[in-house]
Design an enzyme around this catalytic site. Structure first.
Site, short mmCIF file in Angstrom:
data_model
loop_
_atom_site.label_atom_id
_atom_site.label_comp_id
_atom_site.label_asym_id
_atom_site.label_seq_id
_atom_site.Cartn_x
_atom_site.Cartn_y
_atom_site.Cartn_z
N ASN A 45 0.75 -1.18 -0.06
CA ASN A 45 0.02 -0.06 -0.06
C ASN A 45 0.90 1.16 -0.14
OD1 ASN A 45 0.64 -0.73 2.75
ND2 ASN A 45 -1.00 0.40 3.53
N GLU A 47 0.49 5.29 0.89
CA GLU A 47 -0.41 6.43 1.37
C GLU A 47 -0.14 7.86 0.49
OE1 GLU A 47 -2.13 4.16 5.19
OE2 GLU A 47 -0.68 5.85 5.34
N CYS A 56 -4.06 0.64 -2.69
CA CYS A 56 -3.77 -0.78 -1.80
C CYS A 56 -3.01 -1.34 -2.50
CB CYS A 56 -5.21 -1.42 -1.81
SG CYS A 56 -6.78 -0.51 -1.12
N GLU A 58 -3.10 -4.74 -3.15
CA GLU A 58 -3.49 -5.50 -4.11
C GLU A 58 -3.81 -4.89 -5.45
OE1 GLU A 58 -4.79 -4.71 -1.00
OE2 GLU A 58 -6.31 -6.00 -0.37
N CYS A 89 -10.22 -4.98 -0.10
CA CYS A 89 -11.27 -3.91 -0.07
C CYS A 89 -12.11 -4.01 -1.11
CB CYS A 89 -10.83 -2.51 0.31
SG CYS A 89 -10.21 -1.70 -1.25
N CYS A 92 -10.61 -3.18 -4.64
CA CYS A 92 -9.58 -4.01 -5.00
C CYS A 92 -10.24 -5.40 -5.40
CB CYS A 92 -8.74 -4.62 -3.82
SG CYS A 92 -7.33 -3.17 -3.44
ZN LIG Z 1 -8.06 -2.34 -1.70
#
Ligand SMILES: [Zn+2]
Length: 135
Positions: A45, A47, A56, A58, A89, A92
């Protein structure tokens, strides 16, 4: 998937977590994906000070695979520093559904290395599809 490949996929997710850029949430995530031709791509990930721009692990991994010309994902591993398993999530799952069918194996990996496998269709049973528009 044989055990060696599965272990490799998991290890790549664990390694990817170490490169996580998560200064705001301190929530490190690593993911790896296995493509149909046996290649592994991984991502962490990332940010941003503008929170909504974070990506993310993924999706990071999926986009790297797509950039390398891969179009079929057969397995995914995802891990964090949580004791419990974390799952991809919603965003993703949608992105994964572009390249993975319902039988893709999603391997959830706890911080301690415990694993649990689920079929993609179990966590995303009805992906919106635009098959007719694909060329
Ligand atoms: Zn995600």
């Amino acid at each position: 998937m044989n055990k060696h490949l599965r272990d490799q996929l998991i290890q790549r997710a664990v390694d990817a977590k170490k490169t996580s850029y998560s200064p705001y949430s301190k929530f490190r995530v690593g993911a790896s994906i296995l493509t149909s031709d046996g290649e592994i791509f991984s991502g962490c990930n990332v940010e941003n000070a503008s929170y909504g721009l974070a990506i993310c692990a993924e999706r990071n991994a999926v986009f790297q695979a797509a950039f390398a010309g891969k179009r079929k994902i057969v397995a995914v591993a995802v891990t964090s520093d949580e004791k419990a398993f974390i799952t991809p999530c919603g965003a993703c799952r949608q992105v994964l559904s572009e390249f993975a069918d319902g039988n893709a194996e999603i391997i959830l990996v706890s911080a301690a290395g415990k694993t649990k496998s689920v079929k993609f269709k179990k966590i995303f049973p009805t992906p919106p599809a635009l098959e007719k528009l694909k060329k």
